[in-house]
Design a protein around this motif. Structure first.
Motif, PDB file in Angstrom:
ATOM      1  N   THR A  98      -6.688  -5.207  -2.696  1.00 55.85           N
ATOM      2  CA  THR A  98      -6.678  -6.671  -2.798  1.00 55.85           C
ATOM      3  C   THR A  98      -5.693  -7.282  -1.808  1.00 55.85           C
ATOM      4  OG1 THR A  98      -7.006  -6.314  -5.170  1.00 55.85           O
ATOM      5  CG2 THR A  98      -6.572  -8.568  -4.456  1.00 55.85           C
ATOM      6  N   ALA A  99      -4.512  -6.696  -1.728  1.00 48.86           N
ATOM      7  CA  ALA A  99      -3.473  -7.256  -0.871  1.00 48.86           C
ATOM      8  C   ALA A  99      -3.912  -7.319   0.580  1.00 48.86           C
ATOM      9  CB  ALA A  99      -2.191  -6.436  -1.007  1.00 48.86           C
ATOM     10  N   ALA A 100      -4.473  -6.227   1.074  1.00 51.94           N
ATOM     11  CA  ALA A 100      -4.830  -6.166   2.492  1.00 51.94           C
ATOM     12  C   ALA A 100      -5.935  -7.143   2.859  1.00 51.94           C
ATOM     13  CB  ALA A 100      -5.246  -4.748   2.857  1.00 51.94           C
ATOM     14  N   LEU A 101      -6.921  -7.301   1.970  1.00 55.67           N
ATOM     15  CA  LEU A 101      -8.099  -8.088   2.328  1.00 55.67           C
ATOM     16  C   LEU A 101      -8.048  -9.536   1.848  1.00 55.67           C
ATOM     17  CD1 LEU A 101     -11.040  -5.573   1.727  1.00 55.67           C
ATOM     18  CD2 LEU A 101      -9.783  -6.055   3.837  1.00 55.67           C
ATOM     19  N   VAL A 102      -7.244  -9.822   0.817  1.00 53.13           N
ATOM     20  CA  VAL A 102      -7.284 -11.167   0.237  1.00 53.13           C
ATOM     21  C   VAL A 102      -5.939 -11.877   0.212  1.00 53.13           C
ATOM     22  CG1 VAL A 102      -7.783 -12.483  -1.867  1.00 53.13           C
ATOM     23  CG2 VAL A 102      -9.320 -10.659  -1.148  1.00 53.13           C
ATOM     24  N   THR A 103      -4.918 -11.224  -0.346  1.00 55.74           N
ATOM     25  CA  THR A 103      -3.676 -11.973  -0.557  1.00 55.74           C
ATOM     26  C   THR A 103      -2.785 -12.075   0.679  1.00 55.74           C
ATOM     27  OG1 THR A 103      -2.504 -10.016  -1.423  1.00 55.74           O
ATOM     28  CG2 THR A 103      -3.660 -11.428  -3.009  1.00 55.74           C
ATOM     29  N   ASN A 104      -2.818 -11.095   1.572  1.00 55.09           N
ATOM     30  CA  ASN A 104      -1.961 -11.181   2.761  1.00 55.09           C
ATOM     31  C   ASN A 104      -2.162 -12.464   3.559  1.00 55.09           C
ATOM     32  OD1 ASN A 104      -0.395  -8.940   2.399  1.00 55.09           O
ATOM     33  ND2 ASN A 104      -1.346  -7.705   3.987  1.00 55.09           N
TER      34      ASN A 104
END
Length: 327
Positions: A98-104
């Protein structure tokens, strides 16, 4: 048209036909060399364990080695950048979170990669529930206990997480905001370090993914108070979902496979089919569940794309709610 011109025309047509056929033929022959899965997490982490389980099975399906390339660090940026710059020939995929594709993109003003422009969706793998845990002998038995204690002595109860701009850190902030709890959020460099402090009774509770803490919980060294999912998690049915106390609370991580933009469509289609087929295997799904995540097979490439778009919208609203601005 004389014979010479006619011959040249036929040659030109043949050349164009062959030029157009070669990429398709190569894609149909895929994979004809080892395949690499880039990860942003270190060896032994939850995502790594799931990726290695799948890579072992895919290597048999594809008759080629499937290599795990761990590139941890930089809040997923290091690994994402390596994957984005990889050849778009089907030899490299990104096992992303999630972090790599959305939240970053919501946390950083500038990124050296663009999740939406640099990658194309391939397959959805699993959802990764997070949990709020305490040390096994803690007097805090329920989430109600935790909230009441935090309100009785504001700022005294400590809630570990991986930092304010990480998934667990944002879950902790959202929990404080929606429950009215006044926990003191303590940042750690990793789940492992936080877990040691929790078991050493240096902090009162911790937010962490089940994939990284399931073994310790099952060994009786930690106790899971609640999962951060909308519903109770398969295999953890005895543990309430936080949404039972805070309606609408749904903070679940996930894993998805994406590829560098430009990867041939036949490769993406086959990879989607083969990964989904593996995830539908009950033995594989059970082994993933034992690690922590819940396998979710059957999503087409278009459905994965729609899911990612929906997550961008949902997370934009969440970061606004908890006051997280890009830096």
């Amino acid at each position: 048209m004389n014979r010479r011109h006619f011959t040249l025309s036929l040659s030109s047509v043949a050349a164009l036909t062959i030029a157009g056929w070669l990429p398709t033929a190569r894609a149909q022959a895929w994979p004809d060399k080892p395949v690499r899965f880039v990860l942003s997490q270190p060896a032994g982490s939850g995502p790594d364990n799931v990726a290695r389980l799948l890579s072992d099975r895919l290597a048999k399906t594809w008759a080629q080695p499937v290599v795990i390339d761990n590139k941890p660090g930089g809040q997923n940026i290091t690994g994402a950048l390596v994957a984005a710059r990889a050849p778009a020939d089907g030899s490299s995929f990104y096992f992303a979170t999630t972090a790599a594709l959305v939240t970053n993109p919501l946390l950083f003003k500038t990124l050296p990669y663009d999740p939406q422009k640099d990658f194309v969706p391939v397959a959805f793998v699993a959802k990764s529930p997070f949990a709020i845990l305490v040390e096994a002998s803690s007097p805090i038995r329920t989430m109600e206990d935790l909230i009441a204690r935090s309100k009785a002595e504001p700022g005294k109860l400590t809630l570990g997480n991986e930092g304010p701009r990480t998934f667990s850190g944002m879950i902790a902030r959202l929990f404080n905001a929606r429950s009215g709890a006044q926990a003191n959020l303590v940042s750690y460099s990793s789940v492992g370090v936080g877990s040691q402090d929790l078991m050493g009774k240096h902090i009162d509770a911790m937010v962490a993914d089940l994939a990284s803490t399931a073994a310790l919980a099952k060994q009786g060294r930690m106790r899971v108070l609640a999962t951060t999912s909308a519903k109770r998690v398969a295999g953890w049915e005895q543990v309430p979902a936080l949404a039972e106390l805070l309606p609408g609370f749904d903070m679940v991580g996930w894993f998805a496979v994406v590829a560098p933009k430009g990867t041939p469509q036949p490769v993406i289609t086959r990879a989607n089919r083969d990964i989904s087929s593996l995830l539908a295997d009950r033995e594989v799904a059970d082994r993933i569940a034992a690690i922590g995540p819940i396998a979710e097979p059957g999503l087409s490439v278009d459905q994965v794309a729609a899911f990612l778009a929906g997550e961008h919208t949902r997370w934009a609203a969440i970061t606004k709610e908890i006051g997280v601005l890009p830096e």
